[in-house]
Design a protein around this motif. Sequence first.
Motif, PDB file in Angstrom:
ATOM      1  N   ALA A   1      46.039  35.349  37.255  1.00 31.59           N
ATOM      2  CA  ALA A   1      45.934  35.187  35.799  1.00 31.59           C
ATOM      3  C   ALA A   1      44.472  35.188  35.356  1.00 31.59           C
ATOM      4  N   GLU A   2      43.599  34.514  36.107  1.00 31.19           N
ATOM      5  CA  GLU A   2      42.174  34.497  35.773  1.00 31.19           C
ATOM      6  C   GLU A   2      41.578  35.899  35.874  1.00 31.19           C
ATOM      7  N   CYS A   3      41.970  36.631  36.908  1.00 30.08           N
ATOM      8  CA  CYS A   3      41.480  38.005  37.080  1.00 30.08           C
ATOM      9  C   CYS A   3      41.962  38.888  35.932  1.00 30.08           C
ATOM     10  N   ALA A   4      43.216  38.760  35.563  1.00 26.01           N
ATOM     11  CA  ALA A   4      43.751  39.555  34.455  1.00 26.01           C
ATOM     12  C   ALA A   4      42.989  39.253  33.173  1.00 26.01           C
ATOM     13  N   ASP A   5      42.684  37.989  32.936  1.00 26.63           N
ATOM     14  CA  ASP A   5      41.911  37.618  31.748  1.00 26.63           C
ATOM     15  C   ASP A   5      40.535  38.284  31.750  1.00 26.63           C
ATOM     16  N   ARG A   6      39.853  38.276  32.901  1.00 27.74           N
ATOM     17  CA  ARG A   6      38.522  38.893  33.002  1.00 27.74           C
ATOM     18  C   ARG A   6      38.605  40.400  32.793  1.00 27.74           C
ATOM     19  N   PHE A   7      39.620  41.050  33.388  1.00 33.27           N
ATOM     20  CA  PHE A   7      39.793  42.485  33.169  1.00 33.27           C
ATOM     21  C   PHE A   7      40.050  42.776  31.696  1.00 33.27           C
ATOM     22  N   ALA A   8      40.859  41.951  31.049  1.00 35.77           N
ATOM     23  CA  ALA A   8      41.152  42.138  29.626  1.00 35.77           C
ATOM     24  C   ALA A   8      39.878  42.026  28.796  1.00 35.77           C
ATOM     25  N   GLU A   9      39.008  41.107  29.147  1.00 36.92           N
ATOM     26  CA  GLU A   9      37.737  40.961  28.437  1.00 36.92           C
ATOM     27  C   GLU A   9      36.915  42.246  28.537  1.00 36.92           C
ATOM     28  N   LEU A  10      36.882  42.834  29.719  1.00 38.19           N
ATOM     29  CA  LEU A  10      36.128  44.080  29.908  1.00 38.19           C
ATOM     30  C   LEU A  10      36.748  45.224  29.119  1.00 38.19           C
ATOM     31  N   LEU A  11      38.064  45.303  29.122  1.00 36.50           N
ATOM     32  CA  LEU A  11      38.736  46.344  28.355  1.00 36.50           C
ATOM     33  C   LEU A  11      38.503  46.151  26.859  1.00 36.50           C
ATOM     34  N   ASP A  12      38.462  44.907  26.415  1.00 34.45           N
ATOM     35  CA  ASP A  12      38.202  44.623  25.007  1.00 34.45           C
ATOM     36  C   ASP A  12      36.794  45.046  24.583  1.00 34.45           C
ATOM     37  N   LEU A  13      35.881  45.124  25.547  1.00 37.31           N
ATOM     38  CA  LEU A  13      34.530  45.594  25.260  1.00 37.31           C
ATOM     39  C   LEU A  13      34.473  47.110  25.100  1.00 37.31           C
ATOM     40  N   GLY A  14      35.566  47.775  25.423  1.00 36.69           N
ATOM     41  CA  GLY A  14      35.620  49.218  25.276  1.00 36.69           C
ATOM     42  C   GLY A  14      35.573  49.993  26.582  1.00 36.69           C
ATOM     43  N   LEU A  15      35.486  49.299  27.700  1.00 38.26           N
ATOM     44  CA  LEU A  15      35.507  50.010  28.976  1.00 38.26           C
ATOM     45  C   LEU A  15      36.866  50.670  29.162  1.00 38.26           C
ATOM     46  N   GLU A  16      36.844  51.876  29.656  1.00 37.01           N
ATOM     47  CA  GLU A  16      38.088  52.619  29.844  1.00 37.01           C
ATOM     48  C   GLU A  16      38.445  52.798  31.310  1.00 37.01           C
ATOM     49  N   ARG A  17      37.465  52.677  32.201  1.00 35.41           N
ATOM     50  CA  ARG A  17      37.711  52.838  33.636  1.00 35.41           C
ATOM     51  C   ARG A  17      37.005  51.733  34.390  1.00 35.41           C
ATOM     52  N   LEU A  18      37.699  51.175  35.346  1.00 36.37           N
ATOM     53  CA  LEU A  18      37.125  50.125  36.184  1.00 36.37           C
ATOM     54  C   LEU A  18      37.376  50.482  37.637  1.00 36.37           C
ATOM     55  N   LEU A  19      36.404  50.245  38.478  1.00 31.49           N
ATOM     56  CA  LEU A  19      36.555  50.455  39.908  1.00 31.49           C
ATOM     57  C   LEU A  19      36.893  49.111  40.531  1.00 31.49           C
ATOM     58  N   VAL A  20      38.020  49.061  41.206  1.00 35.66           N
ATOM     59  CA  VAL A  20      38.476  47.817  41.821  1.00 35.66           C
ATOM     60  C   VAL A  20      38.389  47.966  43.331  1.00 35.66           C
ATOM     61  N   SER A  21      37.682  47.061  43.957  1.00 35.62           N
ATOM     62  CA  SER A  21      37.583  47.043  45.411  1.00 35.62           C
ATOM     63  C   SER A  21      38.128  45.707  45.896  1.00 35.62           C
ATOM     64  N   THR A  22      39.092  45.767  46.779  1.00 39.47           N
ATOM     65  CA  THR A  22      39.710  44.535  47.260  1.00 39.47           C
ATOM     66  C   THR A  22      39.164  44.075  48.600  1.00 39.47           C
ATOM     67  N   SER A  23      38.297  44.886  49.204  1.00 44.34           N
ATOM     68  CA  SER A  23      37.679  44.484  50.463  1.00 44.34           C
ATOM     69  C   SER A  23      36.468  45.353  50.740  1.00 44.34           C
ATOM     70  N   ALA A  24      35.606  44.857  51.587  1.00 39.69           N
ATOM     71  CA  ALA A  24      34.417  45.597  51.991  1.00 39.69           C
ATOM     72  C   ALA A  24      34.637  46.211  53.361  1.00 39.69           C
ATOM     73  N   ARG A  25      33.899  47.295  53.628  1.00 43.30           N
ATOM     74  CA  ARG A  25      33.966  47.873  54.965  1.00 43.30           C
ATOM     75  C   ARG A  25      33.623  46.815  55.990  1.00 43.30           C
ATOM     76  N   GLY A  26      34.376  46.801  57.051  1.00 42.42           N
ATOM     77  CA  GLY A  26      34.117  45.838  58.111  1.00 42.42           C
ATOM     78  C   GLY A  26      34.844  44.523  57.924  1.00 42.42           C
ATOM     79  N   SER A  27      35.491  44.343  56.773  1.00 33.72           N
ATOM     80  CA  SER A  27      36.226  43.099  56.560  1.00 33.72           C
ATOM     81  C   SER A  27      37.612  43.211  57.183  1.00 33.72           C
ATOM     82  N   ASP A  28      38.304  42.115  57.219  1.00 32.16           N
ATOM     83  CA  ASP A  28      39.624  42.059  57.826  1.00 32.16           C
ATOM     84  C   ASP A  28      40.595  42.971  57.074  1.00 32.16           C
TER      85      ASP A  28
END
Length: 80
Positions: free
Chosen positions: A30-57
């Motif tokens: 829910a907190e993540c969705a709220d933050r994404f909504a804030e960015l979209l409300d600023l007018g951003l149309e594309r977001l890059l989402v990374s759920t892990s870094a290279r070398g992580s589990d």
Amino acid sequence: MNEHFRDTAPQARVLTDEFIDAYAITGSPAECADRFAELLDLGLERLLVSTSARGSDRAAGDAYREIFATDVLPALRALR
């Protein structure tokens, strides 16, 4: 720089909570969705989402992708 995005890179060990809060989206679905909504409300149309870094589990990254798909995105759609 060839290890810049790896979770084992030296700079990854010195990131503060304040830095992460300012430049990343973390927290409950829910907190993540709220933050994404804030960015979209600023007018951003594309977001890059990374759920892990290279070398992580890999299993952890898979779990984060599942949470994003089943919890964060539906919560974001409900806000929109």
